[in-house]
Motif scaffolding. Sequence first.
Motif, PDB file in Angstrom:
ATOM      1  N   TYR A  27     -36.788  18.064 -37.468  1.00 59.36           N
ATOM      2  CA  TYR A  27     -35.987  17.079 -36.728  1.00 59.36           C
ATOM      3  C   TYR A  27     -36.845  16.310 -35.718  1.00 59.36           C
ATOM      4  N   ILE A  28     -37.866  16.969 -35.164  1.00 64.20           N
ATOM      5  CA  ILE A  28     -38.797  16.233 -34.294  1.00 64.20           C
ATOM      6  C   ILE A  28     -39.478  15.133 -35.085  1.00 64.20           C
ATOM      7  N   LEU A  29     -39.959  15.487 -36.271  1.00 65.22           N
ATOM      8  CA  LEU A  29     -40.649  14.503 -37.105  1.00 65.22           C
ATOM      9  C   LEU A  29     -39.714  13.376 -37.543  1.00 65.22           C
ATOM     10  N   MET A  30     -38.411  13.681 -37.600  1.00 65.54           N
ATOM     11  CA  MET A  30     -37.428  12.667 -37.959  1.00 65.54           C
ATOM     12  C   MET A  30     -36.975  11.855 -36.745  1.00 65.54           C
ATOM     13  N   GLY A  31     -37.417  12.266 -35.558  1.00 64.34           N
ATOM     14  CA  GLY A  31     -37.064  11.535 -34.348  1.00 64.34           C
ATOM     15  C   GLY A  31     -35.730  11.918 -33.743  1.00 64.34           C
ATOM     16  N   ASP A  32     -35.129  13.017 -34.180  1.00 61.80           N
ATOM     17  CA  ASP A  32     -33.834  13.450 -33.666  1.00 61.80           C
ATOM     18  C   ASP A  32     -34.054  14.577 -32.662  1.00 61.80           C
ATOM     19  N   ILE A  33     -34.315  14.218 -31.418  1.00 61.40           N
ATOM     20  CA  ILE A  33     -34.645  15.196 -30.389  1.00 61.40           C
ATOM     21  C   ILE A  33     -33.476  16.123 -30.060  1.00 61.40           C
ATOM     22  N   PRO A  34     -32.231  15.625 -29.904  1.00 58.48           N
ATOM     23  CA  PRO A  34     -31.125  16.544 -29.591  1.00 58.48           C
ATOM     24  C   PRO A  34     -30.958  17.655 -30.634  1.00 58.48           C
ATOM     25  N   LYS A  35     -31.023  17.318 -31.926  1.00 50.33           N
ATOM     26  CA  LYS A  35     -30.891  18.347 -32.958  1.00 50.33           C
ATOM     27  C   LYS A  35     -32.085  19.289 -32.936  1.00 50.33           C
ATOM     28  N   ALA A  36     -33.266  18.737 -32.752  1.00 50.62           N
ATOM     29  CA  ALA A  36     -34.470  19.584 -32.693  1.00 50.62           C
ATOM     30  C   ALA A  36     -34.357  20.583 -31.550  1.00 50.62           C
ATOM     31  N   LEU A  37     -33.928  20.114 -30.394  1.00 52.16           N
ATOM     32  CA  LEU A  37     -33.800  20.984 -29.227  1.00 52.16           C
ATOM     33  C   LEU A  37     -32.811  22.103 -29.496  1.00 52.16           C
ATOM     34  N   GLY A  38     -31.698  21.781 -30.158  1.00 56.93           N
ATOM     35  CA  GLY A  38     -30.702  22.803 -30.472  1.00 56.93           C
ATOM     36  C   GLY A  38     -31.265  23.926 -31.325  1.00 56.93           C
ATOM     37  N   PHE A  39     -32.079  23.588 -32.311  1.00 60.45           N
ATOM     38  CA  PHE A  39     -32.635  24.626 -33.183  1.00 60.45           C
ATOM     39  C   PHE A  39     -33.710  25.442 -32.460  1.00 60.45           C
TER      40      PHE A  39
END
Length: 266
Positions: free
Chosen positions: A105-117
């Motif tokens: 998700y970081i590589l996809m640019g989705d920081i909120p989802k990345a942070l959740g995982f």
Amino acid sequence: MRRFFVLSIATTLLGGCSCQGTAGQPSSIDAGPASPQQVSSPQALHPPPTPPPEPTAFQKASQLHAQGRLSGESGNFQQALTYFQQARELAPEWPLPVYDTGLTYILMGDIPKALGFYEQVDKMAPEGFSDTKRVIECLRREKSGRVPKGTFRKFIDAMRSKEPEELQKKLEELTRTAPNFYPAWRELISYGEDLDEQERRLAKALSLKPDSESKGELLIYKSTLLRRRGKEEEARKLLQSLVDDPQSTPNTVIRAKEALSFTLPP
């Protein structure tokens, strides 16, 4: 993760030492020579092979995780997420697929989802798993606007540099565009032989209030610089304080003890 499969061979010992057969049957030494049919029987000489065991749930999860990484490396992020999800379902207590889901998700640019995982990983392994605590702190700062959006993705790209000169250039650029991003300062410390410059970068990284794991690493590195200055006793006091500090992470304590065991040559 390496997996080691051990083939257990059970040896069965027949009870007793008598060579007598059972009543009404010849013993093994009285049976006489085997018939040609018995000798030539392929079933007697070559029993059918035992079928291999079915893969365990964890082995299947490991295979799916490996496929997910391959998909992610080729840029197929959605397929990677599918594989990681399937791996998580088969091995729900294994943090690695959760970690790699966050990275994707970081590589996809989705920081909120990345942070959740990554926060899930931290709950699964509260004492630390890889660089999870550092990533969480950096993503929280990016989400709140304390560092520019996309900074951590740029940091990942920089750390993939093959040449040291290229990496140094990208890290220095990050310190200009995101001066409050402490991982860039942390990685830059070891570049060059100028002790004054190394100490300046280290002090800058510490001033940015890094996560507990990074703080421990920085203070251990500080002890190394103190030793290079000839301040052995001050360095040892710093390391011992990390060992005694209840706020130190387990990794920090282990590394500080290792550094304490190191003795400078005369």
